[in-house]
Design an enzyme around this catalytic site. Structure first.
Site, short mmCIF file in Angstrom:
data_model
loop_
_atom_site.label_atom_id
_atom_site.label_comp_id
_atom_site.label_asym_id
_atom_site.label_seq_id
_atom_site.Cartn_x
_atom_site.Cartn_y
_atom_site.Cartn_z
N GLU A 137 0.88 -1.17 0.00
CA GLU A 137 0.00 0.00 0.00
C GLU A 137 0.91 1.21 0.00
OE1 GLU A 137 -2.52 2.56 3.08
OE2 GLU A 137 -2.83 0.40 3.30
N CYS A 168 -3.07 7.86 4.79
CA CYS A 168 -3.00 7.41 3.41
C CYS A 168 -4.27 7.77 2.65
CB CYS A 168 -2.74 5.91 3.36
SG CYS A 168 -3.97 4.92 4.26
#
Length: 508
Positions: free
Chosen positions: A241, A278
């Site tokens: 990720e 994020c």
């Protein structure tokens, strides 16, 4: 060889030896031979132990990360919830994808007795994240889902919170031992023997007994490790990720309906915990000539400055802000200031859709910190500058549509644009949301936390939610197998009581 070279060689050797010891201990833990019920019990024991040490761990995390104690307290709860969630996932059993086909000699070719399910793949390497020192770290989603699958885990501690990482790992291992579980199902490595964290990470990805990698971090670091994982003599999957800008589309009707409320919501989202999410909304498409920008300037200007997680992140954020603000096609709307050395303040910059289209890569660089970029569009009609800008978006974890909320003509006028924005965002984002903000990822069966590159290296998988476990499992089909060698989940009569597909029919 110089003294410096000798020291570097010794550090590299030390890292390799420490990683080898950790990986071999995990591989010998025997976790893959345990039952789903045993693993569920151990996950809950670890969750209980984590919460029992909440005050100690929150204080330690606060000292190392500068995140607020309130935020960290909630994150401990989230981490424990994740562990218990995966305990429930494996008890329910559908994650195994168990399927049975009866033999049929009349078919061409004849069909034998076939029974298939997912099995653990082996040792999983997990790289802890900086911005979530609990929920995406030693006992984060990657670790929880891998342990649930039956895979032992070797965690690479993040250098931003090393003491916390060591303490969390020790608590988890103590909980495993007390519950009768294999202690070496979870092993921690850091910067060993003077080696850098990157050297230790490289050795971990290279180790021949590591069968998959879970990573949360920067695009640059993740890409380097991804390339290493796939260039091994025996390539392994790398589930990374990485960077995400999480575009938001504000429709003209939404801006007209509540520009102030939208601006306040955006400011709260992109400055939350210093913009170190994020899922931070870092790119916002707004109709030109509305009151939204003025409201955003007012709201963002009131956001408190925040000390970022590391000095390196602080320097990178300042450099990125400076580079973006120096462009001729960018207007700085909010240039946050702070009296505290080392803090980063909220920043808002704006550009036109035409400028964005002329240099889409430059405007889609992730700036990890409290910054958002407003892109002004003039034409929301099909084929207009908004559509053209959305067509060049890179991958992101999320995409958001802010549309008219009230019933009536405004909502009806918005419908076609919402459909077009949905199609454009669905092409690149793993989660599309409406009239909300993306800084929050629920733990659920239907959750997806992933997206096209550079948001992740494997957009078909998620790192949050029940199906995160799928990354660390591999299918095995058993043909004409004696009952005694089959896993209980595939035996006649379904003694394990799991959902199965039998001769094409799903049986709960």
């Amino acid at each position: 060889m110089t003294t410096t070279d000798a020291s570097a060689a010794a550090a590299s050797t030390g890292a390799a030896q420490a990683v080898d010891t950790a990986v071999r201990a995990a591989a010998a833990s025997g976790l893959e031979r345990t039952s789903r019920a045993e693993r569920a019990g151990w996950l809950r024991a670890i969750a209980d132990a984590l919460e029992a040490h909440r005050d100690e761990l929150v204080a330690l995390a606060h000292d190392e990360t500068h995140l607020s104690e309130a935020r960290l307290t909630g994150e401990v709860t989230r981490t424990a919830t994740q562990l218990r969630f995966f305990a429930g996932v494996i008890e329910e059993g559908s994650y195994l994808e168990a399927a049975l086909d009866s033999p049929d000699a009349s078919l061409v070719p004849p069909r034998p007795d076939l029974r298939r399910m997912l099995r653990p793949i082996g040792v999983v390497a997990v790289f802890a994240a900086s911005n979530f020192p609990f929920a995406f770290s030693v006992l984060g989603n990657d670790t929880a889902s891998a342990l649930a699958a039956g895979d032992p885990v070797v965690v690479k501690a993040h250098p931003g919170h090393p003491e916390l990482s060591r303490r969390v790992a020790a608590i988890a291992r103590e909980a495993l031992a007390a519950a009768g579980g294999p202690v070496d199902a979870l092993v921690l490595v850091g910067s060993e023997g003077g080696a850098s964290g990157m050297e230790t990470g490289v050795e971990l990805v290279r180790h021949p007994l590591v069968r998959a990698v879970g990573f949360t971090g920067s695009t640059r670091g993740g890409r380097a490790l991804f390339d290493l994982a796939v260039s091994r003599p025996d390539p392994i999957p790398f589930y990374g990720e990485l960077g995400s800008i999480n575009p938001v589309v504000v429709t003209p009707a939404a801006a007209a309906e509540d520009a102030t409320g939208l601006a306040e919501g955006l400011a709260g989202s992109f400055t939350r915990d210093g913009g170190q999410y994020c899922t931070k909304p870092g790119l916002v498409f707004v109709p030109a000539g509305t009151g939204f920008e003025a409201a955003l300037v007012a709201a963002a200007g009131e956001a408190p400055a925040q000390r970022l997680l590391t000095a390196g992140m602080t320097a990178a954020f300042a450099a990125g802000v400076g580079e973006l603000g120096a462009r001729d096609d960018v207007e700085v709307l909010v240039a946050g200031t702070t009296d505290a050395p080392g803090d980063s303040a909220s920043t808002v910059v704006a550009t036109s859709a035409a400028a964005f289209l002329a240099a889409p890569e430059a405007f889609q660089t992730e700036h990890f910190g409290p910054l958002t970029l407003v892109v002004r569009y003039d034409d929301a009609a099909p084929g207009g500058d908004l559509d053209r800008a959305l067509a060049v978006l890179e991958g992101s974890l999320t995409g958001t549509v802010r549309h008219a909320a009230a019933d009536g003509a405004a909502l009806a006028d918005d419908a076609e644009l919402v459909e077009r924005a949905t199609a454009a965002l669905s092409r690149v984002a793993g989660r599309v949301l409406y009239n909300g903000w993306p800084t929050g990822v629920a733990i659920a069966w239907a959750q997806h936390h992933g997206g096209s590159w550079p948001a992740s290296t494997a957009s078909v998988h998620t790192s949050v939610g029940a199906t995160a476990i799928r990354r660390f499992l591999a299918p095995v089909a058993y043909q004409d197998a004696p009952q005694q060698v089959l896993p209980a989940e595939l035996r006649d009569g379904n003694p394990a009581g799991v959902p199965r597909r039998v001769d094409g029919v799903l049986q709960a």
